[in-house]
Design a protein around this motif. Structure first.
Motif, short mmCIF file in Angstrom:
data_model
loop_
_atom_site.label_atom_id
_atom_site.label_comp_id
_atom_site.label_asym_id
_atom_site.label_seq_id
_atom_site.Cartn_x
_atom_site.Cartn_y
_atom_site.Cartn_z
N UNK A 102 31.31 37.60 56.89
CA UNK A 102 32.03 38.47 55.96
C UNK A 102 33.47 38.67 56.41
N UNK A 103 33.63 38.86 57.71
CA UNK A 103 34.95 39.13 58.24
C UNK A 103 35.91 37.97 58.14
N UNK A 104 35.40 36.75 57.99
CA UNK A 104 36.26 35.57 57.90
C UNK A 104 36.36 35.01 56.50
N UNK A 105 35.70 35.65 55.52
CA UNK A 105 35.66 35.09 54.17
C UNK A 105 36.90 35.42 53.35
N UNK A 106 37.67 36.44 53.78
CA UNK A 106 38.85 36.82 53.01
C UNK A 106 39.82 35.67 52.84
N UNK A 107 40.17 35.03 53.93
CA UNK A 107 41.11 33.92 53.86
C UNK A 107 40.51 32.72 53.15
N UNK A 108 39.21 32.48 53.38
CA UNK A 108 38.54 31.33 52.77
C UNK A 108 38.51 31.41 51.25
N UNK A 109 38.56 32.64 50.71
CA UNK A 109 38.42 32.81 49.27
C UNK A 109 39.73 33.11 48.56
N UNK A 110 40.84 32.94 49.25
CA UNK A 110 42.14 33.28 48.65
C UNK A 110 42.35 32.57 47.32
N UNK A 111 41.95 31.34 47.19
CA UNK A 111 42.17 30.61 45.95
C UNK A 111 41.19 30.93 44.84
N UNK A 112 40.24 31.81 45.13
CA UNK A 112 39.21 32.14 44.13
C UNK A 112 39.25 33.59 43.69
N UNK A 113 40.25 34.33 44.11
CA UNK A 113 40.31 35.74 43.78
C UNK A 113 40.71 35.95 42.33
N UNK A 114 40.38 37.11 41.79
CA UNK A 114 40.76 37.44 40.43
C UNK A 114 39.59 37.96 39.62
N UNK A 115 39.78 38.03 38.32
CA UNK A 115 38.78 38.56 37.39
C UNK A 115 38.04 37.40 36.72
N UNK A 116 36.72 37.56 36.65
CA UNK A 116 35.85 36.56 36.04
C UNK A 116 34.97 37.21 34.97
N UNK A 117 34.65 36.43 33.95
CA UNK A 117 33.52 36.77 33.09
C UNK A 117 32.29 36.17 33.75
N UNK A 118 31.26 36.97 33.90
CA UNK A 118 30.03 36.50 34.53
C UNK A 118 28.94 36.37 33.47
N UNK A 119 28.36 35.20 33.35
CA UNK A 119 27.36 34.94 32.33
C UNK A 119 26.02 34.60 32.97
N UNK A 120 24.94 35.22 32.48
CA UNK A 120 23.59 34.79 32.82
C UNK A 120 22.63 35.34 31.79
N UNK A 121 21.43 34.80 31.75
CA UNK A 121 20.43 35.27 30.80
C UNK A 121 20.01 36.69 31.17
N UNK A 122 19.94 37.56 30.19
CA UNK A 122 19.68 38.98 30.43
C UNK A 122 18.21 39.24 30.71
N UNK A 123 17.95 40.10 31.69
CA UNK A 123 16.58 40.51 31.98
C UNK A 123 16.18 41.72 31.14
#
Length: 275
Positions: A102-123
């Protein structure tokens, strides 16, 4: 603070919230508030009942007591609020120690940050696709996220019947992303998502699977396909939250790539406890 001051503060603060809509009528319709009563609130003639205050607070993701703040303080708190920062996770040193990744994921995810629409089948609404909103961000060097789900009432009014907010951490391991969170209101659910990183930049889609326990009386565990669709590099805004809803699988607003991934043959949701 006396009642007269409370009346004035609530009147001004409700007016500020109503101004985020196209009209006061739309505000009352979306929140299911009586328009005549609302007029009395903003005229500082009556304080809203506690259940009305709770309804407003849930919709805008604020604390009920904040409506009593002085207008300047309320506006500052509302506009600068950070829905991605739950109080109970501000430090979380124990979690960082438990999961070094967790402590090293910040830098690894720099190119993936932002707002997303999340889609999946509803339970909850079986046969429907849930479109929620996820914001990936970095704080104190750790990659975190908030996901907000809104389920409309099934009476054709488009009003929100249920809202769930999840806060969690992201782990980037190799070409995989692990997202684990907990529901922050009822605090009785943990969900896990596993996605594969895409080599293309900028990121458009992240594909994977989602596992949780259904929010129903049977509390069945289930797993289904999941897609994150990148929509913005900004912070989470109220405009983004308005996109959270439940859709028919053939809804034209679902990108065809997502519809194909979620709804093609063999993409069924798997339920635990079934023969």
């Amino acid at each position: 603070m006396n009642r007269e001051q409370d009346l004035k503060n609530v009147a001004a603060n409700l007016s500020h919230l109503a101004n985020t809509f196209d009209s006061a009528s739309e505000f009352c319709r979306k929140l299911d508030i009586n328009r005549q009563q609302f007029n009395k609130y903003v005229a500082a003639q009556h304080l809203p009942a506690q259940k009305v205050i709770q309804k407003i607070a849930r919709h805008f993701l604020i604390e009920p007591a904040q409506l009593l703040l002085a207008p300047a303080a309320f506006k500052r708190a509302f506009e600068e609020r950070d829905p991605g920062l739950p109080f109970e996770l501000q430090g979380a040193p124990e979690l960082v120690k438990m999961f070094p990744a967790v402590g090293s994921s910040g830098e690894a995810m720099r190119g993936m940050l932002g707002v997303y629409h999340r889609y999946h089948n509803s339970s909850i609404y079986k046969g429907m696709v849930l479109r929620s909103v996820t914001w990936l961000y970095v704080r104190d060097g750790t990659a975190r996220y908030v996901t907000i789900e809104r389920f409309p009432l099934l009476d054709g009014s488009a009003r929100s019947g249920y809202t769930f907010t999840y806060h969690g951490f992201c782990l980037a391991l190799g070409d995989r992303l692990f997202l684990i969170d907990s529901e922050s209101k009822q605090r009785n659910e943990v969900t896990l998502s596993i996605l594969t990183q895409q080599p293309r930049r900028p990121i458009r889609f992240l594909y994977g699977i989602y596992s949780a326990v259904a929010s129903s009386s049977y509390r069945q565990p289930f797993s289904t396909r999941l897609v994150l669709h990148h929509v913005s590099n900004t912070k989470l805004t109220r405009q983004h939250l308005r996109q959270a809803t439940v859709l028919r699988p053939d809804d034209a607003s679902i990108p065809p790539e997502i519809r194909n991934y979620l709804c093609r043959p063999g993409a069924d949701t798997v339920w635990g406890g079934e023969d």
